[in-house]
Scaffold this active site. Structure first.
Site, PDB file in Angstrom:
ATOM      1  N   ASP A   8       0.880  -1.167   0.000  1.00  0.00           N
ATOM      2  CA  ASP A   8       0.000   0.000   0.000  1.00  0.00           C
ATOM      3  C   ASP A   8       0.920   1.219   0.000  1.00  0.00           C
ATOM      4  O   ASP A   8       2.143   1.097  -0.193  1.00  0.00           O
ATOM      5  CB  ASP A   8      -1.018  -0.039   1.158  1.00  0.00           C
ATOM      6  N   CYS A  65       2.822  -3.445   3.931  1.00  0.00           N
ATOM      7  CA  CYS A  65       2.020  -2.289   4.350  1.00  0.00           C
ATOM      8  C   CYS A  65       2.755  -1.662   5.536  1.00  0.00           C
ATOM      9  O   CYS A  65       3.926  -1.955   5.768  1.00  0.00           O
ATOM     10  CB  CYS A  65       0.573  -2.669   4.652  1.00  0.00           C
ATOM     11  N   THR A  67       2.365  -1.947   8.867  1.00  0.00           N
ATOM     12  CA  THR A  67       2.714  -2.931   9.899  1.00  0.00           C
ATOM     13  C   THR A  67       2.944  -4.334   9.341  1.00  0.00           C
ATOM     14  O   THR A  67       3.523  -5.174  10.035  1.00  0.00           O
ATOM     15  CB  THR A  67       1.552  -3.054  10.904  1.00  0.00           C
ATOM     16  N   HIS A  98       8.948 -24.636   7.948  1.00  0.00           N
ATOM     17  CA  HIS A  98       7.853 -25.277   8.679  1.00  0.00           C
ATOM     18  C   HIS A  98       6.489 -25.035   8.051  1.00  0.00           C
ATOM     19  O   HIS A  98       5.623 -25.894   8.115  1.00  0.00           O
ATOM     20  CB  HIS A  98       7.803 -24.752  10.125  1.00  0.00           C
ATOM     21  N   ARG A 133       5.563 -34.214   9.496  1.00  0.00           N
ATOM     22  CA  ARG A 133       4.745 -33.512  10.496  1.00  0.00           C
ATOM     23  C   ARG A 133       4.308 -32.129  10.000  1.00  0.00           C
ATOM     24  O   ARG A 133       3.193 -31.679  10.278  1.00  0.00           O
ATOM     25  CB  ARG A 133       5.474 -33.413  11.840  1.00  0.00           C
ATOM     26  N   HIS A 134       5.165 -31.497   9.221  1.00  0.00           N
ATOM     27  CA  HIS A 134       4.795 -30.178   8.696  1.00  0.00           C
ATOM     28  C   HIS A 134       3.776 -30.304   7.561  1.00  0.00           C
ATOM     29  O   HIS A 134       2.843 -29.503   7.464  1.00  0.00           O
ATOM     30  CB  HIS A 134       6.041 -29.412   8.252  1.00  0.00           C
TER      31      HIS A 134
HETATM   32  C1  RB5 Z   1      -1.883   2.626   6.517  1.00  0.00           C
HETATM   33  O1  RB5 Z   1      -1.859   3.803   7.224  1.00  0.00           O
HETATM   34  C2  RB5 Z   1      -1.780   1.435   7.454  1.00  0.00           C
HETATM   35  O2  RB5 Z   1      -2.958   1.288   8.170  1.00  0.00           O
HETATM   36  C3  RB5 Z   1      -1.496   0.198   6.645  1.00  0.00           C
HETATM   37  O3  RB5 Z   1      -0.310   0.395   5.930  1.00  0.00           O
HETATM   38  C4  RB5 Z   1      -1.280  -1.093   7.400  1.00  0.00           C
HETATM   39  O4  RB5 Z   1      -0.359  -0.939   8.414  1.00  0.00           O
HETATM   40  C5  RB5 Z   1      -2.474  -1.826   7.812  1.00  0.00           C
HETATM   41  O5  RB5 Z   1      -2.405  -2.917   8.371  1.00  0.00           O
END
Ligand code: RB5
Length: 148
Positions: A8, A65, A67, A98, A133-134
């Site tokens: 994103d 993205c 996070t 795994h 197992r995996h």
């Molecule tokens: C965008 O601001 C942020 O929400 C997005 O990049 C992401 O981290 C969402 O999970």
């Protein structure tokens, strides 16, 4: 090796660094966008990368993205996808050995660039262990990929 990559707006800069790294390594990269840092919705780009894997245009995907959380939630809603949110080289290695992960999810606002590039390198050079197992555990996920 063929890789599809998408992000994103929060991941555009890291995406460009990863593409340049991969191209230097001789990897064929399909950039599914976006091209600018204008605000976009991560599910739209997750869908593009998932489509490239489902259509066998690419073997693996990378989704970025802010996070990495949104992208990992989004891509794991689809058949044939095992997306792993990874912060370290060890997680990148284990996600392949795994979990046979086929999409690497990264958080551009969480993981520094050099660490993210290390995660990409390790993810792509590590194979699934093929241990029974995996395979059994993956089969229980019902993702449509695995047979015992
Ligand atoms: C965008 O601001 C942020 O929400 C997005 O990049 C992401 O981290 C969402 O999970």
């Amino acid at each position: 090796m063929k890789i599809a990559i998408g992000s994103d707006h929060a991941g555009v800069e890291l995406k460009a660094h990863i593409i340049s790294f991969l191209e230097k390594e001789g990897v064929q990269v399909f950039d599914k966008g976006p091209v600018s840092e204008k605000s976009v919705d991560y599910p739209d780009y997750a869908k593009q990368v998932v489509g490239a894997i489902q259509d066998e245009e690419a073997e693996y995907g990378i989704l970025i993205c802010g996070t990495g959380i949104g992208m990992s939630i989004a891509c794991n809603r689809y058949d044939f996808i095992r997306g792993a949110l990874v912060r370290s080289a060890l997680e990148a290695k284990l996600s392949r050995e795994h979990n046979d992960a086929n999409i690497l999810c990264l958080g551009a606002r969480i993981t520094p660039e050099d660490q993210a590039l290390e995660c990409v390198k390790v993810f792509l050079e590590t194979s699934f262990s093929q241990e029974e197992r995996h395979i059994r555990r993956l089969d229980k996920l019902g993702c449509g990929c695995c047979e015992i």
